[in-house]
Design a protein around this motif. Structure first.
Motif: not given
Length: 262
Positions: A24-27, A37-59
């Motif tokens: 919705a934001f991309a549109a 933690l799982e990024l395999s389902g993201l749309p192939e869009d140069p304006g979408v960047l997936g970064v692996r992160a855990d909200v339980a881990d501040r670092a």
């Protein structure tokens, strides 16, 4: 509801409501950083960047948020969507479950917001949208822990809005009803009769159906967009009327004269 030129970060954006928010934001013209933690389902869009992160881990959050800000030149919007479920009464969830769910669902919102705020304060269109639930304000059976966590998100939203209003950062939350997502599908899979249980969940909502992830995402984009620049400290229910409507019970069908003996 346009977000042209803005940068949004969505936690838990790899599936369900989060993924719907990413699309919705991309549109709406935004570039989107997805933290999950799982990024395999993201749309192939140069304006979408997936970064692996855990909200339980501040670092990991600090590294991921910095990566999005560097890639897109800043951050304007944060959607705190990542969360986990819990089923049971206060007697049925053990201490480990309480610690885990509260850490992800509540501390995860605070943790991610704290990491993102230095970037948000530099934006002239800064907004945070937290994903709460109608469970925050409506008593539901066997949802004690989950309801407690979402009640805390609701209260945290109001407190954050008060703290950040003078910094130009708006904070709101969306409170969905039961949403037709893979998360709910996993819960239904554990029921004795998943089909009957899904019908029961749908019947709780006055509209007679489950909420869609796209409907929740539309509400998130609405609250995050500059068009709602005077909206802060609010909770927007997207629940098919479940939290606000009290409809009469369906009328019983008239008796068949052949069955009544008339």
């Amino acid at each position: 509801m346009r977000c042209d030129g803005l940068v949004a970060v969505v936690t838990g954006g790899g599936s369900g409501i989060g993924l719907a928010c990413v699309r919705a934001f991309a549109a709406a013209g935004a570039r989107v950083g997805v933290l999950d933690l799982e990024l395999s389902g993201l749309p192939e869009d140069p304006g979408v960047l997936g970064v692996r992160a855990d909200v339980a881990d501040r670092a990991s959050l600090s590294t991921a948020v910095a990566a999005v800000a560097e890639a897109f030149g800043g951050i304007d919007i944060l959607v705190n969507n990542a969360g986990i479920s819990a089923v049971g009464t206060v007697e049925e969830n053990d201490d480990e479950q309480w610690s885990r769910v509260l850490d992800v669902n509540v501390s995860g919102v605070a943790r991610t917001s704290a990491v993102a705020l230095p970037y948000l304060r530099r934006s002239s269109s800064a907004a945070i949208v937290n994903i709460s639930s109608i469970a925050a304000t409506t008593g539901l059976p066997k949802r004690a822990l989950y309801s407690a966590s979402k009640g805390a998100v609701h209260a945290l939203t109001l407190a954050m809005a008060a703290d950040l209003v003078t910094d130009g950062v708006r904070v709101n939350c969306v409170a969905p009803g039961t949403v037709d997502t893979p998360w709910v599908a996993r819960l239904l899979a554990g029921a004795a009769d998943p089909t009957a249980e899904k019908r029961h969940l749908a019947s709780r909502q006055p509209t007679g159906r489950l909420v869609t992830a796209d409907e929740v995402a539309a509400a998130v984009v609405y609250l995050a967009s500059p068009a709602t620049g005077s909206v802060t400290g609010s909770s927007l229910p997207v629940d098919g009327g479940m939290s606000g409507l009290r409809l009469p019970a369906p009328a019983r069908p008239a008796a068949d004269p052949a069955e009544s003996g008339a």
